[in-house]
Design a protein around this motif. Sequence first.
Motif, PDB file in Angstrom:
ATOM      1  N   SER A 539      -9.509  16.511  41.024  1.00 18.05           N
ATOM      2  CA  SER A 539     -10.369  17.148  42.014  1.00 18.05           C
ATOM      3  C   SER A 539     -11.424  18.001  41.337  1.00 18.05           C
ATOM      4  O   SER A 539     -11.269  18.429  40.184  1.00 18.05           O
ATOM      5  N   ILE A 540     -12.503  18.247  42.059  1.00 14.28           N
ATOM      6  CA  ILE A 540     -13.517  19.201  41.614  1.00 14.28           C
ATOM      7  C   ILE A 540     -13.932  20.084  42.780  1.00 14.28           C
ATOM      8  O   ILE A 540     -13.789  19.706  43.948  1.00 14.28           O
ATOM      9  N   PHE A 541     -14.434  21.252  42.447  1.00 18.82           N
ATOM     10  CA  PHE A 541     -15.108  22.126  43.398  1.00 18.82           C
ATOM     11  C   PHE A 541     -16.563  22.253  42.960  1.00 18.82           C
ATOM     12  O   PHE A 541     -16.856  22.344  41.765  1.00 18.82           O
ATOM     13  N   PHE A 542     -17.476  22.251  43.930  1.00 19.16           N
ATOM     14  CA  PHE A 542     -18.868  22.580  43.659  1.00 19.16           C
ATOM     15  C   PHE A 542     -19.028  24.077  43.927  1.00 19.16           C
ATOM     16  O   PHE A 542     -18.849  24.542  45.057  1.00 19.16           O
ATOM     17  N   MET A 543     -19.356  24.832  42.894  1.00 14.01           N
ATOM     18  CA  MET A 543     -19.498  26.286  42.987  1.00 14.01           C
ATOM     19  C   MET A 543     -20.977  26.619  43.146  1.00 14.01           C
ATOM     20  O   MET A 543     -21.778  26.391  42.240  1.00 14.01           O
ATOM     21  N   LEU A 544     -21.331  27.161  44.310  1.00 17.38           N
ATOM     22  CA  LEU A 544     -22.734  27.410  44.632  1.00 17.38           C
ATOM     23  C   LEU A 544     -23.125  28.820  44.204  1.00 17.38           C
ATOM     24  O   LEU A 544     -23.066  29.772  44.982  1.00 17.38           O
ATOM     25  N   LEU A 545     -23.516  28.946  42.917  1.00 15.41           N
ATOM     26  CA  LEU A 545     -23.997  30.213  42.397  1.00 15.41           C
ATOM     27  C   LEU A 545     -25.387  30.502  42.962  1.00 15.41           C
ATOM     28  O   LEU A 545     -26.033  29.614  43.516  1.00 15.41           O
ATOM     29  N   PRO A 546     -25.870  31.737  42.824  1.00 19.91           N
ATOM     30  CA  PRO A 546     -27.168  32.062  43.432  1.00 19.91           C
ATOM     31  C   PRO A 546     -28.316  31.158  43.011  1.00 19.91           C
ATOM     32  O   PRO A 546     -29.189  30.846  43.824  1.00 19.91           O
ATOM     33  N   ASP A 547     -28.341  30.731  41.725  1.00 16.45           N
ATOM     34  CA  ASP A 547     -29.493  29.964  41.283  1.00 16.45           C
ATOM     35  C   ASP A 547     -29.182  28.550  40.811  1.00 16.45           C
ATOM     36  O   ASP A 547     -30.083  27.812  40.418  1.00 16.45           O
ATOM     37  N   GLN A 548     -27.898  28.159  40.818  1.00  9.77           N
ATOM     38  CA  GLN A 548     -27.570  26.789  40.461  1.00  9.77           C
ATOM     39  C   GLN A 548     -26.169  26.434  40.949  1.00  9.77           C
ATOM     40  O   GLN A 548     -25.417  27.296  41.406  1.00  9.77           O
ATOM     41  N   VAL A 549     -25.836  25.147  40.857  1.00  3.81           N
ATOM     42  CA  VAL A 549     -24.531  24.655  41.292  1.00  3.81           C
ATOM     43  C   VAL A 549     -23.754  24.183  40.064  1.00  3.81           C
ATOM     44  O   VAL A 549     -24.265  23.404  39.255  1.00  3.81           O
ATOM     45  N   LEU A 550     -22.514  24.659  39.942  1.00  2.25           N
ATOM     46  CA  LEU A 550     -21.637  24.260  38.850  1.00  2.25           C
ATOM     47  C   LEU A 550     -20.478  23.439  39.390  1.00  2.25           C
ATOM     48  O   LEU A 550     -20.129  23.544  40.577  1.00  2.25           O
ATOM     49  N   VAL A 551     -19.873  22.641  38.519  1.00  2.00           N
ATOM     50  CA  VAL A 551     -18.725  21.810  38.887  1.00  2.00           C
ATOM     51  C   VAL A 551     -17.500  22.322  38.136  1.00  2.00           C
ATOM     52  O   VAL A 551     -17.544  22.471  36.911  1.00  2.00           O
ATOM     53  N   TYR A 552     -16.411  22.593  38.895  1.00  2.00           N
ATOM     54  CA  TYR A 552     -15.139  23.023  38.309  1.00  2.00           C
ATOM     55  C   TYR A 552     -14.083  21.953  38.552  1.00  2.00           C
ATOM     56  O   TYR A 552     -13.887  21.493  39.673  1.00  2.00           O
ATOM     57  N   GLY A 553     -13.356  21.536  37.485  1.00  2.00           N
ATOM     58  CA  GLY A 553     -12.260  20.590  37.662  1.00  2.00           C
ATOM     59  C   GLY A 553     -11.181  20.836  36.608  1.00  2.00           C
ATOM     60  O   GLY A 553     -11.483  21.378  35.558  1.00  2.00           O
ATOM     61  N   ASP A 554      -9.959  20.507  36.836  1.00  2.00           N
ATOM     62  CA  ASP A 554      -9.338  20.173  38.100  1.00  2.00           C
ATOM     63  C   ASP A 554      -8.688  21.453  38.618  1.00  2.00           C
ATOM     64  O   ASP A 554      -7.927  22.091  37.911  1.00  2.00           O
ATOM     65  N   CYS A 555      -8.976  21.813  39.828  1.00  2.00           N
ATOM     66  CA  CYS A 555      -8.495  23.081  40.373  1.00  2.00           C
ATOM     67  C   CYS A 555      -7.538  22.904  41.545  1.00  2.00           C
ATOM     68  O   CYS A 555      -7.212  23.886  42.225  1.00  2.00           O
ATOM     69  N   ALA A 556      -7.077  21.672  41.804  1.00  2.00           N
ATOM     70  CA  ALA A 556      -6.267  21.478  43.006  1.00  2.00           C
ATOM     71  C   ALA A 556      -5.140  20.460  42.886  1.00  2.00           C
ATOM     72  O   ALA A 556      -4.220  20.482  43.697  1.00  2.00           O
ATOM     73  N   ILE A 557      -5.138  19.580  41.886  1.00  3.32           N
ATOM     74  CA  ILE A 557      -4.205  18.454  41.912  1.00  3.32           C
ATOM     75  C   ILE A 557      -3.204  18.460  40.756  1.00  3.32           C
ATOM     76  O   ILE A 557      -1.987  18.502  40.977  1.00  3.32           O
ATOM     77  N   ASN A 558      -3.658  18.397  39.518  1.00  2.00           N
ATOM     78  CA  ASN A 558      -2.780  18.139  38.372  1.00  2.00           C
ATOM     79  C   ASN A 558      -2.306  19.437  37.718  1.00  2.00           C
ATOM     80  O   ASN A 558      -3.117  20.167  37.134  1.00  2.00           O
ATOM     81  N   PRO A 559      -1.010  19.736  37.790  1.00  2.37           N
ATOM     82  CA  PRO A 559      -0.507  21.012  37.270  1.00  2.37           C
ATOM     83  C   PRO A 559      -0.703  21.188  35.763  1.00  2.37           C
ATOM     84  O   PRO A 559      -1.171  22.228  35.312  1.00  2.37           O
ATOM     85  N   ASP A 560      -0.332  20.176  34.974  1.00  4.83           N
ATOM     86  CA  ASP A 560      -0.406  20.321  33.515  1.00  4.83           C
ATOM     87  C   ASP A 560      -0.757  18.969  32.896  1.00  4.83           C
ATOM     88  O   ASP A 560       0.104  18.276  32.338  1.00  4.83           O
ATOM     89  N   PRO A 561      -2.038  18.579  32.962  1.00  9.14           N
ATOM     90  CA  PRO A 561      -2.416  17.262  32.466  1.00  9.14           C
ATOM     91  C   PRO A 561      -2.270  17.146  30.950  1.00  9.14           C
ATOM     92  O   PRO A 561      -2.417  18.126  30.217  1.00  9.14           O
ATOM     93  N   THR A 562      -1.960  15.936  30.487  1.00 12.29           N
ATOM     94  CA  THR A 562      -1.929  15.658  29.058  1.00 12.29           C
ATOM     95  C   THR A 562      -3.359  15.607  28.528  1.00 12.29           C
ATOM     96  O   THR A 562      -4.332  15.626  29.308  1.00 12.29           O
ATOM     97  N   ALA A 563      -3.508  15.503  27.201  1.00 12.55           N
ATOM     98  CA  ALA A 563      -4.838  15.406  26.611  1.00 12.55           C
ATOM     99  C   ALA A 563      -5.570  14.172  27.132  1.00 12.55           C
ATOM    100  O   ALA A 563      -6.773  14.216  27.439  1.00 12.55           O
ATOM    101  N   GLU A 564      -4.853  13.045  27.248  1.00 14.15           N
ATOM    102  CA  GLU A 564      -5.457  11.817  27.767  1.00 14.15           C
ATOM    103  C   GLU A 564      -5.917  12.012  29.203  1.00 14.15           C
ATOM    104  O   GLU A 564      -7.027  11.603  29.586  1.00 14.15           O
TER     105      GLU A 564
END
Length: 717
Positions: A539-564
């Motif tokens: 999952s990703i979130f689109f973070m709407l900062l005052p002057d630009q939009v950033l993408v944050y992932g993964d913030c909702a699905i995978n607890p502890d992903p492997t390196a792969e």
Amino acid sequence: MSRTIMLIPIGGGVGLTTISLGMVRALERQGARVGFYKPVAQLRLGDKGPERSTAIINNATSLTPAEPLRMHYAESLISSDQRDVLLEEVVARYQQFCGNDDTVVVEGLVPTRRSPWANRANIDIAKALDAEVVFVATPGVDDAGQLRERVEIAHNNMGGDKNTQLLGVIVNKVGAPVDDQGRTRPDLSEIFEGSEAHSNASVDAIIKAFKHSKVSLLGCIPWTYDLIAPRVKDLADHLNAEVINEGELAGRRLRSVTFCARSVPNMISHFKPGSLLVTSADRPDVIVSACLAAMNGVEIGALLLTGGFQPDASLMELCKPAMVGGLPVILVDTNTWQTSLNLQAFNLEVPTDDPQRIEQVQDYTASHIDEGWIHQIVAGTDRKRKLSPPAFRYKLTELARQANKRIVLPEGTEPRTIKAAAMCAERGIARCVLLGNPDEVARIASQQGVTLGEGVEIIDPLAVREKYIAPMVEMRKHKGLTEVVADEQLEDEVVLGTMMLAQNEVDGLVSGAVHTTAHTIRPPLQLIKTAPGCSLVSSIFFMLLPDQVLVYGDCAINPDPTAEQLADIAIQSADSATAFGIEPKVAMISYSTGTSGTGTDVDKVRLATEIAKQKRPELIIDGPLQYDAAVMENVAKKKAPNSPVAGQATVFIFPDLNTGNTTYKAVQRSADLISIGPMLQGMRKPVNDLSRGALVEDIVYTIALTAIQSRQLDNVS
């Protein structure tokens, strides 16, 4: 090269603040860095300050406009023949606050009896700032031809065709209720009883009249009642009312006014969503009836009690369920007649502290300004532009309109979902399918004051459930699914909606307003599965900062992903960023930067970065990076001077769910910004989850995201 656009009104009451807000939004949508400047404060009669346009821009946007010069100070300079001093100060403030902006919107002065020098000052300020001029006019009682003549006279007075700085005109308040002098003078009774406007000009007639004019028509803004619906709070403040029950005083909006002077049976038809019910405080029959309506789901705007009588305590106890449900109740000392006069004196202009209404005004006005002209202005600047939040939201809706997808909403009887579906249909964002009993959906829509038009389809689960049993058994036969169990599972509307998606009857699914994330995601994981080449869903979130939009992932699905898995999340997130117009520069976040730290956690991030680079050599990605090194240029120069990402990251990949979820919520709440998501990645068909606290706008944008994802998957396949 930057450009300065000065808005100069032709007469009073043209809605200059509204046009300023719309111009700022229209330019922001195109990714321009916009400035706003009101050179001289011009307070309306009765205003105590601050200057309204500057205050609204300052409160509701990320802009920090200069404080305008005080009117008294400007008048003193002009009266003492120091006009040059005034202009020098105007230019100095412009350079200080707007010198680095791509485009600056300058709001001129309105000529009034108190400011007869305003027209001359506007011309002088435009010359001093080397500004291009856009006139702002309103039809009043003129027809389209008379309006055109009036605008052309103003155009000629500023040099006509010889003045290349004159760009055109924006016509505002088309179709507004006006008095005999052409002034827009709506009061509550006129607006909310839906009186006919007295304006003789229509949008079509104005467009036709200006086709052969030497003045370009750059925008034509129809009057709409929706933009002037005040909050109950605003009215309570105006009336200096005592709050008997606060309820949703700060959020509910008033769309009709009814004076309850008749018997209850003759008043019930007026008990509608958004209705202000005015009654004497000694009318318990009206009070109880209004509360019964509220308890039955009708979102009445407010109950206004007159006469100064405190309602009986036992009566209020009887009505407590309505009060708990959010019904605002306010009390005034005046009688009903005097209260009606006070209501007519209520100022319907946008308050400086009403962000929802300001946002609505900005978007509505911007949508009626010539997009081609705005694009031409922005194209003339040479700065590399970031995707600002307004530009991102606009891009979402435009891409969704182009996609023209059919999205199923399993929570079809949920009030916010119904409102969102209606809004999507109205804006052309998507064709929404509500799952639910049609009578129940219609009842809830009516209670909310929502009209479900042609773009919304209602499907009764009971009428269609049976046809999905056999396909579902076939899909899950390897798990031993029987028809009986399939029939039981299809009683869950999320499962039913997922089967509609699996059968290609819809293009995407949005749920979660009342269901948990697990409830929303489990059926698609079982029936839709992951896309080819994807090993997991993230999952990703689109973070709407005052002057630009950033993408944050993964913030909702995978607890502890492997390196792969972390590498796959990075690649998925980068692709999603690209799909939504964000140039992906991927930062793999850790507690150390580069080779400065060791440990299993940072080693995982380092390995994931290498795997992602091997899989996608063209991807701009670096890690491990600390958050400050990823986002701040000065820190990046010290900690990662050779990084192609540090200091300019747009996509942030967190090492685990604990870090990602905590960071996104900390940033969202501490900075008081909007986040859109979570948007799920890696599914064969688009499915998206909502927060159970989602606002109607959140649902609308999630539907838009889903429609765009569907189009993206079409292109891939």
